[in-house]
Motif scaffolding. Structure first.
Motif, PDB file in Angstrom:
ATOM      1  N   THR A 232       0.844  -1.190   0.000  1.00 52.55           N
ATOM      2  CA  THR A 232       0.000   0.000   0.000  1.00 52.55           C
ATOM      3  C   THR A 232       0.882   1.243   0.000  1.00 52.55           C
ATOM      4  OG1 THR A 232      -1.790  -1.119   1.173  1.00 52.55           O
ATOM      5  CG2 THR A 232      -1.787   1.284   1.240  1.00 52.55           C
ATOM      6  N   VAL A 233       0.563   2.171  -0.891  1.00 56.63           N
ATOM      7  CA  VAL A 233       1.364   3.383  -1.064  1.00 56.63           C
ATOM      8  C   VAL A 233       0.433   4.586  -1.075  1.00 56.63           C
ATOM      9  CG1 VAL A 233       2.988   4.622  -2.550  1.00 56.63           C
ATOM     10  CG2 VAL A 233       3.043   2.105  -2.455  1.00 56.63           C
ATOM     11  N   GLU A 234       0.698   5.541  -0.191  1.00 54.98           N
ATOM     12  CA  GLU A 234       0.006   6.821  -0.248  1.00 54.98           C
ATOM     13  C   GLU A 234       0.975   7.858  -0.810  1.00 54.98           C
ATOM     14  OE1 GLU A 234      -1.731   8.114   3.412  1.00 54.98           O
ATOM     15  OE2 GLU A 234      -2.739   6.189   3.771  1.00 54.98           O
ATOM     16  N   VAL A 235       0.466   8.685  -1.711  1.00 51.23           N
ATOM     17  CA  VAL A 235       1.283   9.744  -2.314  1.00 51.23           C
ATOM     18  C   VAL A 235       0.609  11.079  -2.028  1.00 51.23           C
ATOM     19  CG1 VAL A 235       2.377  10.621  -4.396  1.00 51.23           C
ATOM     20  CG2 VAL A 235       2.022   8.146  -4.132  1.00 51.23           C
ATOM     21  N   HIS A 236       1.310  11.917  -1.260  1.00 52.36           N
ATOM     22  CA  HIS A 236       0.835  13.259  -0.906  1.00 52.36           C
ATOM     23  C   HIS A 236       1.836  14.280  -1.419  1.00 52.36           C
ATOM     24  CE1 HIS A 236      -1.855  11.703   2.456  1.00 52.36           C
ATOM     25  NE2 HIS A 236      -1.035  10.679   2.287  1.00 52.36           N
ATOM     26  N   VAL A 237       1.344  15.445  -1.788  1.00 54.08           N
ATOM     27  CA  VAL A 237       2.226  16.599  -1.928  1.00 54.08           C
ATOM     28  C   VAL A 237       2.345  17.202  -0.536  1.00 54.08           C
ATOM     29  CG1 VAL A 237       2.548  18.869  -2.947  1.00 54.08           C
ATOM     30  CG2 VAL A 237       1.596  17.015  -4.316  1.00 54.08           C
ATOM     31  N   ASP A 238       3.556  17.290  -0.025  1.00 61.81           N
ATOM     32  CA  ASP A 238       3.792  17.714   1.356  1.00 61.81           C
ATOM     33  C   ASP A 238       3.217  19.121   1.586  1.00 61.81           C
ATOM     34  OD1 ASP A 238       4.741  18.301   3.885  1.00 61.81           O
ATOM     35  OD2 ASP A 238       6.719  17.440   3.521  1.00 61.81           O
ATOM     36  N   ALA A 239       2.256  19.202   2.512  1.00 62.17           N
ATOM     37  CA  ALA A 239       1.600  20.484   2.774  1.00 62.17           C
ATOM     38  C   ALA A 239       2.578  21.523   3.309  1.00 62.17           C
ATOM     39  CB  ALA A 239       0.453  20.287   3.766  1.00 62.17           C
ATOM     40  N   GLY A 240       3.689  21.064   3.878  1.00 67.20           N
ATOM     41  CA  GLY A 240       4.661  22.002   4.419  1.00 67.20           C
ATOM     42  C   GLY A 240       5.599  22.570   3.375  1.00 67.20           C
ATOM     43  N   GLY A 241       5.602  21.978   2.181  1.00 68.35           N
ATOM     44  CA  GLY A 241       6.475  22.470   1.126  1.00 68.35           C
ATOM     45  C   GLY A 241       5.746  23.441   0.216  1.00 68.35           C
ATOM     46  N   ARG A 242       6.495  24.154  -0.563  1.00 69.23           N
ATOM     47  CA  ARG A 242       5.897  25.108  -1.492  1.00 69.23           C
ATOM     48  C   ARG A 242       6.080  24.585  -2.913  1.00 69.23           C
ATOM     49  NH1 ARG A 242       7.917  31.024   0.752  1.00 69.23           N
ATOM     50  NH2 ARG A 242       6.936  30.883   2.816  1.00 69.23           N
ATOM     51  N   HIS A 243       4.964  24.441  -3.595  1.00 67.87           N
ATOM     52  CA  HIS A 243       5.044  24.030  -4.988  1.00 67.87           C
ATOM     53  C   HIS A 243       3.920  24.707  -5.748  1.00 67.87           C
ATOM     54  CE1 HIS A 243       5.195  21.418  -8.586  1.00 67.87           C
ATOM     55  NE2 HIS A 243       6.452  21.324  -8.265  1.00 67.87           N
ATOM     56  N   PRO A 244       4.227  25.304  -6.880  1.00 69.96           N
ATOM     57  CA  PRO A 244       3.211  26.111  -7.566  1.00 69.96           C
ATOM     58  C   PRO A 244       2.179  25.289  -8.330  1.00 69.96           C
ATOM     59  CG  PRO A 244       5.256  26.090  -8.830  1.00 69.96           C
ATOM     60  CD  PRO A 244       5.537  25.376  -7.535  1.00 69.96           C
ATOM     61  N   ARG A 245       2.353  23.997  -8.436  1.00 68.91           N
ATOM     62  CA  ARG A 245       1.472  23.188  -9.275  1.00 68.91           C
ATOM     63  C   ARG A 245       0.712  22.172  -8.445  1.00 68.91           C
ATOM     64  NH1 ARG A 245       3.542  23.119 -14.494  1.00 68.91           N
ATOM     65  NH2 ARG A 245       1.663  21.982 -15.054  1.00 68.91           N
ATOM     66  N   ARG A 246      -0.538  21.947  -8.790  1.00 64.42           N
ATOM     67  CA  ARG A 246      -1.239  20.811  -8.232  1.00 64.42           C
ATOM     68  C   ARG A 246      -0.872  19.599  -9.074  1.00 64.42           C
ATOM     69  NH1 ARG A 246      -6.532  19.717 -10.512  1.00 64.42           N
ATOM     70  NH2 ARG A 246      -6.758  20.843 -12.482  1.00 64.42           N
ATOM     71  N   ILE A 247      -0.759  18.449  -8.470  1.00 65.38           N
ATOM     72  CA  ILE A 247      -0.341  17.245  -9.177  1.00 65.38           C
ATOM     73  C   ILE A 247      -1.543  16.310  -9.293  1.00 65.38           C
ATOM     74  CG2 ILE A 247       1.259  15.307  -9.244  1.00 65.38           C
ATOM     75  CD1 ILE A 247       2.626  18.014  -9.470  1.00 65.38           C
ATOM     76  N   VAL A 248      -1.898  16.001 -10.510  1.00 64.26           N
ATOM     77  CA  VAL A 248      -3.003  15.088 -10.800  1.00 64.26           C
ATOM     78  C   VAL A 248      -2.412  13.748 -11.211  1.00 64.26           C
ATOM     79  CG1 VAL A 248      -4.981  14.625 -12.292  1.00 64.26           C
ATOM     80  CG2 VAL A 248      -4.544  16.955 -11.482  1.00 64.26           C
ATOM     81  N   ALA A 249      -2.804  12.688 -10.527  1.00 65.60           N
ATOM     82  CA  ALA A 249      -2.277  11.352 -10.842  1.00 65.60           C
ATOM     83  C   ALA A 249      -2.989  10.769 -12.059  1.00 65.60           C
ATOM     84  CB  ALA A 249      -2.458  10.423  -9.639  1.00 65.60           C
ATOM     85  N   TYR A 250      -2.217  10.002 -12.835  1.00 65.95           N
ATOM     86  CA  TYR A 250      -2.754   9.282 -13.992  1.00 65.95           C
ATOM     87  C   TYR A 250      -2.426   7.796 -13.829  1.00 65.95           C
ATOM     88  CZ  TYR A 250      -4.128  13.278 -16.854  1.00 65.95           C
ATOM     89  OH  TYR A 250      -4.772  14.385 -17.341  1.00 65.95           O
ATOM     90  N   GLY A 251      -3.388   6.945 -14.153  1.00 63.27           N
ATOM     91  CA  GLY A 251      -3.165   5.506 -14.119  1.00 63.27           C
ATOM     92  C   GLY A 251      -3.512   4.882 -15.447  1.00 63.27           C
ATOM     93  N   ASP A 252      -2.602   4.091 -16.016  1.00 63.75           N
ATOM     94  CA  ASP A 252      -2.801   3.507 -17.348  1.00 63.75           C
ATOM     95  C   ASP A 252      -3.066   4.611 -18.374  1.00 63.75           C
ATOM     96  OD1 ASP A 252      -2.681   1.044 -16.011  1.00 63.75           O
ATOM     97  OD2 ASP A 252      -4.861   0.916 -15.831  1.00 63.75           O
TER      98      ASP A 252
END
Length: 332
Positions: free
Chosen positions: A286-306
């Protein structure tokens, strides 16, 4: 989280000389060859004595509903198999329809990549694939493979999605998101242009990954969660991943300079990128992938599968052993 429903046994009706097949076609697959290949597959399967019901629809959402309705039928209307004609996107739809139902999934590869079908041991040639399906249907050759259950770790109510192959959650996902927002150019040129546009502006993402309960914080240019070894038409992003070991390979490319990233990228086609010090591979169920709320990143990341849009991070990915039954000569 609720427990997974127990799979219904495949082939729970008496076998007949020909099988009842629900067939789903992506007419635009393979640069427009999908429609012709779908017609040819239908004619060939019927000539071989199978009862084929075309459940194709005008768009992806309607096709997903049609596939689910076909698989969910009962009694004499329940198919012996769902067969999809297309590329990885159609396999993705098929996996979502048959996961934990016991209805086998058959594939006639008609896309430009066909990475999942290859991982399942299926022929790349559509004609050979149809004849292989016939042999599998008659002999009952069905093999269980893992699928990836996808859900939102913050919501217990969301209906999970399913992935057969690889989840992209970094630079590659951002490229997909940009390319899918354009109508022109078509085909591979659109993705190549999206890569060219993203390379100069993309910044490392501060990730918080949770692997079987263990937290891993890292910056990365690319994160892939892989059930199978390749995606994107032969890019071996996780060369040691197999779809029947109950585990996911998590591939992270840590921050490197743009020139080094450009030099690293071609190595993905033979899988040697995993030997580079900037690439780390771990395994988990089991793997959870988060964009760390404490970091600064200008882009939202949308996951793609297949290659299909799953939604904005965070997402939880779980390898579910034997979630999908596949018609394959590997079961012979």
């Amino acid at each position: 989280m609720s427990a997974e429903p127990a799979p219904r046994p495949a082939g729970d009706r008496p076998r007949t000389p020909g099988a009842r097949v629900a067939l789903l076609v992506n007419p635009s697959a393979g640069a427009g060859r999908g429609a012709a290949l779908g017609r040819a597959a239908t004619q060939r399967l019927r000539a071989l004595g199978h009862d084929v019901h075309d459940v194709s629809a005008a768009d992806g959402s309607a096709a997903a509903r049609a596939a689910a309705d076909a698989v969910g039928a009962t009694g004499a209307d329940r198919p012996d198999a769902l067969v999809v004609v297309g590329g990885d996107g159609m396999v993705h739809l098929g996996v979502g329809a048959v996961a934990h139902t016991g209805v086998p999934l058959g594939v006639v590869p008609a896309g430009t990549g066909n990475d999942i079908a290859r991982a399942w041991g299926l022929p790349g040639d559509p004609v050979a694939a149809v004849d292989t399906l016939d042999a599998c249907l008659r002999a009952g050759w069905v093999a269980p493979f893992d699928a990836v259950r996808v859900d939102d770790p913050g919501s217990a109510e969301e209906r999970p999605a399913w992935v057969g192959g690889v989840v992209a959650a970094g630079f590659d996902a951002v490229v997909n998101e940009r390319a899918n927002g354009w109508r022109w150019p078509r085909g591979a040129a659109r993705y190549n242009l999206a890569i060219a546009r993203e390379l100069p502006v993309f910044r490392p993402v501060p990730y918080r990954l949770v692997l079987d309960g263990e937290e891993w914080r890292t910056e990365g240019l690319l994160v892939a969660v892989a059930n199978t070894g390749s995606y994107g038409g032969g890019m071996r992003i996780a060369p040691d991943a197999t779809p029947d070991d109950g585990l996911l390979d998590v591939v992270v490319v840590t921050p490197v300079s743009l020139p080094r990233f450009v030099r690293l990228f071609p190595k993905v086609y033979d899988g040697t990128h995993v030997d580079v010090d900037a690439v780390e591979v771990r395994r988990a169920r089991t793997v959870e992938v988060h964009v760390d709320a404490g970091g600064r990143h200008p882009r939202r990341i949308v996951a793609y599968g297949d290659g299909e849009r799953l939604g904005e991070l965070p997402r939880r990915f779980t390898a579910v052993p034997g979630a999908v039954a596949v018609l394959t000569p590997r079961a012979a």
